[in-house]
Design an enzyme around this catalytic site. Structure first.
Site, PDB file in Angstrom:
ATOM      1  N   ASP A  64      33.023  50.199  40.424  1.00  0.00           N
ATOM      2  CA  ASP A  64      33.073  50.023  41.760  1.00  0.00           C
ATOM      3  C   ASP A  64      34.691  50.151  42.778  1.00  0.00           C
ATOM      4  O   ASP A  64      34.338  49.884  43.850  1.00  0.00           O
ATOM      5  CB  ASP A  64      32.148  48.965  42.597  1.00  0.00           C
ATOM      6  CG  ASP A  64      32.228  47.900  42.828  1.00  0.00           C
ATOM      7  OD1 ASP A  64      33.119  47.399  41.664  1.00  0.00           O
ATOM      8  OD2 ASP A  64      32.060  47.039  43.400  1.00  0.00           O
ATOM      9  N   GLU A  65      35.330  49.971  41.539  1.00  0.00           N
ATOM     10  CA  GLU A  65      36.517  50.281  42.509  1.00  0.00           C
ATOM     11  C   GLU A  65      37.366  50.947  41.446  1.00  0.00           C
ATOM     12  O   GLU A  65      37.785  50.752  40.228  1.00  0.00           O
ATOM     13  CB  GLU A  65      37.309  48.716  42.063  1.00  0.00           C
ATOM     14  CG  GLU A  65      37.789  48.019  43.057  1.00  0.00           C
ATOM     15  CD  GLU A  65      38.065  46.287  42.195  1.00  0.00           C
ATOM     16  OE1 GLU A  65      39.484  45.727  42.421  1.00  0.00           O
ATOM     17  OE2 GLU A  65      36.998  45.971  42.065  1.00  0.00           O
ATOM     18  N   ASP A 111      37.325  50.744  46.856  1.00  0.00           N
ATOM     19  CA  ASP A 111      36.976  49.335  46.531  1.00  0.00           C
ATOM     20  C   ASP A 111      34.889  49.454  47.484  1.00  0.00           C
ATOM     21  O   ASP A 111      35.518  49.804  48.566  1.00  0.00           O
ATOM     22  CB  ASP A 111      37.069  48.109  46.925  1.00  0.00           C
ATOM     23  CG  ASP A 111      36.428  47.254  46.576  1.00  0.00           C
ATOM     24  OD1 ASP A 111      35.684  46.906  45.527  1.00  0.00           O
ATOM     25  OD2 ASP A 111      36.902  45.806  46.583  1.00  0.00           O
TER      26      ASP A 111
END
Lengths: 366, 373
Positions: free
Chosen positions: A113-114, A19
């Site tokens: 983003d993860e 993350d």
């Protein structure tokens, strides 16, 4: 140990959840030195704007994503607003995905983003998932000048909780022999899938930690939480068999809110509808997706469920558009006098970053 | 309430009336059928608020009374019983006993006074329409009724009634169907009313065979009356858009084609189109026309030649193949005509010959192709 026994013994998986730290805001601080070490919010400062992401400096003031910009400015008058640059975020996302794929193709992106990675078997034949996570973090830092946090454990549920334990720039491992001890001490709010309302309900039943939850038998959980009871029963025992799915194509993006108490007041319902729309828009932005069909889900106090939807001729273009449509859908609900337990908004008919923008169906102009 | 009746008649009529009962409603009383006995006349009523249906039948009455009985239970048990006489009796505690040759059954009834009363139809006007004509007009307009709840006026079919003409119009803003018949007279009533789709679908079941159907139109409701059945619906109290303004009059590029041939071509080619947009391109040229599609997502493409009788400059228009097929399905003649203007303007599609006293007009909006930009 005979061969037969070896076969039946379940393989312990190695799952990493990566993350990025305050992703949008960190990208802005990277590219604009004047923002560094300052409270930065990505979003629009206008009256109806919301914060899409907040830097750690801003979080100290209590500024969080999905907060209305006016409220954020009230909390932190020096807050700097940066205009979102989604194409840049997407580029970075592609970079980090490339790094993941050096280790495994079992990558399930949750947003820009993860992502989850299954490194049980990996391209580099590395034994230690912690080493892999360490290398990934280093590569992300050297290629993008951004930091990420990683959580490592035996399933998705625990990996996701782990990545949040040591943020920012964190690395947290829950090894198989520590799984049970870890879950026992975990506060109930930290369980993924337990929202505010469920947490309150659980506390009412004397459940504050994993240990308390573990004491409840399946029947009691089913009685109180319906089919979610089974999910809680399993995860508190460390059982989460959901595979990492690389090619998961999203069909819809949505968010919903179960209220602390049933709501009948129209102005509050409108306010919540806007809040949920903000959250949905944030999720759409994070995965760089837009869509044409907007569906409002209304669950009344007696659990009657209705959905109302509309399909646009073109993709949604702004949060304002989404809010206006959501409120219109709220206004046409079947039972305006009945108290409402849950509202949800979802977007389907997604473009999914499709290259096939294709044609636009034209409409009659009345 | 206490009566006896034979299974077959009860079963047949409960099946009819149950069609309106919602399976699950926020007003639980609607999940039942209201029984009302007066002498030998049993009235059974169902309602989903929008639509209310009432059926009368002759039974052997023993004691007058009312009771609401859960629809699913009464429908299932009566359907499964052997033929013969069925006895139904309500008791003061709300229980209902049902007796037959097979045995006896207790059902929990619901208080009848909770059931919504029949709509009050004031100052109604009656129109009479030939059943097969109305069925034909409804069938053709149902294909373009809107689904968008934010455009409530389009969720039904507009009935436009004048002294010697009836016109039905529907549109979902991508296509529009207008059908007018002059085989009609309404000496005492002229007006416009939007009738919900669900009612029209239900009505279709009563329009089989020859004869006349009577519709009573009032300010808020339309009522159908036939044999032992009455069906009421609320009217959609909205302003229907001015459809006459969008019917193209200057479309000078005219092509004539074989209806079935074009339908089959569209069906085959669209298999290879993007399954979400169903997008195809129709290229009309003097010698030979073609329909093609290309989907980057599924790496598939298709192209077919088709003959069209056309004498104008070449034009390429994008369409949703499904919409086009829906429209062609409405055409009963061997050949049909498409009148075009530009790649981005509405297209008029009509049968080569109209029936006597009838006019069928259909409009199909194009898809703007990337090559159109």
């Amino acid at each position: 140990m005979s061969n037969k026994e070896k076969k039946t013994k379940p393989v312990i998986r190695k799952i990493i959840h990566v993350d990025m730290d305050a992703f949008f805001a960190s990208v802005e601080q990277r590219d604009f030195p004047q923002y560094r070490n300052k409270p930065v919010a990505v979003g629009s400062p206008q009256k109806r704007g919301v914060v899409a992401a907040a830097s750690y400096e801003a979080r100290k003031y209590g500024v969080y994503s999905a907060m209305p910009s006016t409220r954020a400015l009230f909390k932190c008058p020096d807050l700097i607003f940066a205009k979102p640059r989604f194409h840049v975020y997407k580029e970075v996302s592609t970079q980090i995905n490339k790094i993941f794929r050096e280790y495994t193709d079992l990558v399930e992106p949750l947003s820009l983003d993860e992502a989850y990675l299954d490194v049980t078997l990996n391209k580099k034949n590395m034994i230690s998932a912690t080493h892999i996570a360490q290398e990934i973090k280093e590569k992300i830092k050297s290629y993008t000048r951004l930091t990420a946090s990683a959580g490592i454990s035996v399933n998705k549920f625990l990996a996701k909780i782990a990545s949040d334990m040591d943020k920012p720039d964190g690395l947290y491992v829950i090894t198989p022999n520590k799984v049970h001890a870890f879950i026992q001490t975990l506060p109930i709010e930290k369980f993924f899938g337990v929202g505010k309302v469920t947490a309150k309900k659980m506390k009412g039943l004397g459940i504050s930690t994993g240990a308390d939850l573990l004491k409840k038998d399946i029947k009691e959980l089913l009685d109180h939480f319906g089919k979610n009871g089974l999910y809680y029963y399993n995860i508190v025992r460390g059982n989460d068999n959901r595979p990492v799915q690389p090619s998961r194509v999203r069909k819809s993006i949505g968010a919903e809110n179960t209220f602390q108490e049933d709501i009948v007041d129209e102005s509050r319902l409108i306010l919540y509808t806007e809040k949920i729309a903000d959250e949905v828009w944030k999720r759409m932005s994070k995965s760089d997706t837009t869509g044409k069909t907007i569906t409002l889900k209304v669950k009344y106090h007696d659990f009657l469920l209705n959905t109302h939807s509309t399909t646009l001729s073109q993709n949604l273009e702004s949060i304002e558009e989404l809010k206006i449509i959501s409120k219109k859908l709220l206004a046409i609900r079947k039972f305006p006098d009945k108290a409402i337990r849950l509202l949800g908004i979802s977007i389907s008919n997604l473009n999914n970053g499709s290259t096939e923008t294709g044609g636009v169906q034209l409409t009659l102009k009345f | 309430m206490h009566f006896t009746s034979d299974k077959e008649s009860l079963n047949k009529n409960i099946k009819k009336v149950a069609k309106v009962s919602p399976l699950r409603s926020t007003t639980p009383i609607l999940e039942s059928i209201l029984f009302n006995l007066e002498g030998n006349n049993l009235k059974m009523r169902s309602s989903d608020i929008e639509i209310t249906m009432q059926i009368s039948l002759e039974v052997t009455g023993i004691e007058d009374g009312n009771m609401a009985i859960p629809t699913v239970v009464i429908q299932n048990i009566i359907n499964e019983l052997d033929d013969g006489i069925i006895e139904i009796q309500s008791h003061n505690d709300g229980k209902i006993t049902l007796k037959s040759n097979n045995g006896h059954y207790d059902i929990n009834g619901r208080p009848s006074d909770e059931f919504p009363s029949l709509p009050i139809v004031e100052e109604s006007h009656i129109i009479e329409v030939d059943k097969s004509l109305l069925s034909r007009m409804i069938r053709k307009t149902l294909i373009s009724v809107g689904k968008d709840e934010l455009k409530p006026s389009l969720l039904g079919v507009l009935f436009e009634i004048s002294n010697n003409e009836i016109r039905l119009v529907s549109t979902d803003v991508h296509k529009l169907v207008s059908i007018t018949s002059r085989n009609f007279s309404s000496p005492n009533f002229e007006g416009r009313v939007i009738i919900p789709k669900n009612f029209l679908q239900l009505l279709q079941g009563y329009l089989l065979g020859d004869g006349i159907i009577k519709l009573s139109i009032s300010k808020n409701h339309v009522k159908m009356d036939m044999d032992n059945t009455e069906i009421y619906t609320r009217i959609i109290d909205e302003k229907f858009p001015d459809y006459s303004g969008v019917i193209p009059v200057n479309n000078s590029k005219i092509a004539i084609f074989n209806t079935q041939e074009l339908y089959s071509t569209l069906k085959r080619v669209s298999i290879f189109s993007n399954q979400r947009t169903r997008q195809i391109a129709l290229k009309v040229e003097k010698e030979q026309s073609q329909i093609s599609t290309l989907s980057h997502e599924s790496f598939s493409s298709a192209e077919e030649k088709i003959s069209m009788d056309y004498n104008d400059e070449s034009i390429t228009i994008g369409f949703n193949a499904q919409y086009f097929m829906d429209i062609l399905g409405n055409i009963d003649t061997h050949n049909a005509i498409i009148k075009m203007n530009t790649a981005l303007s509405p297209n008029l599609i009509i049968p080569e010959q109209q029936l006597e006293d009838e006019e069928l007009l259909m409009i199909l909006m194009p898809i703007r192709l990337e090559s159109n930009d």
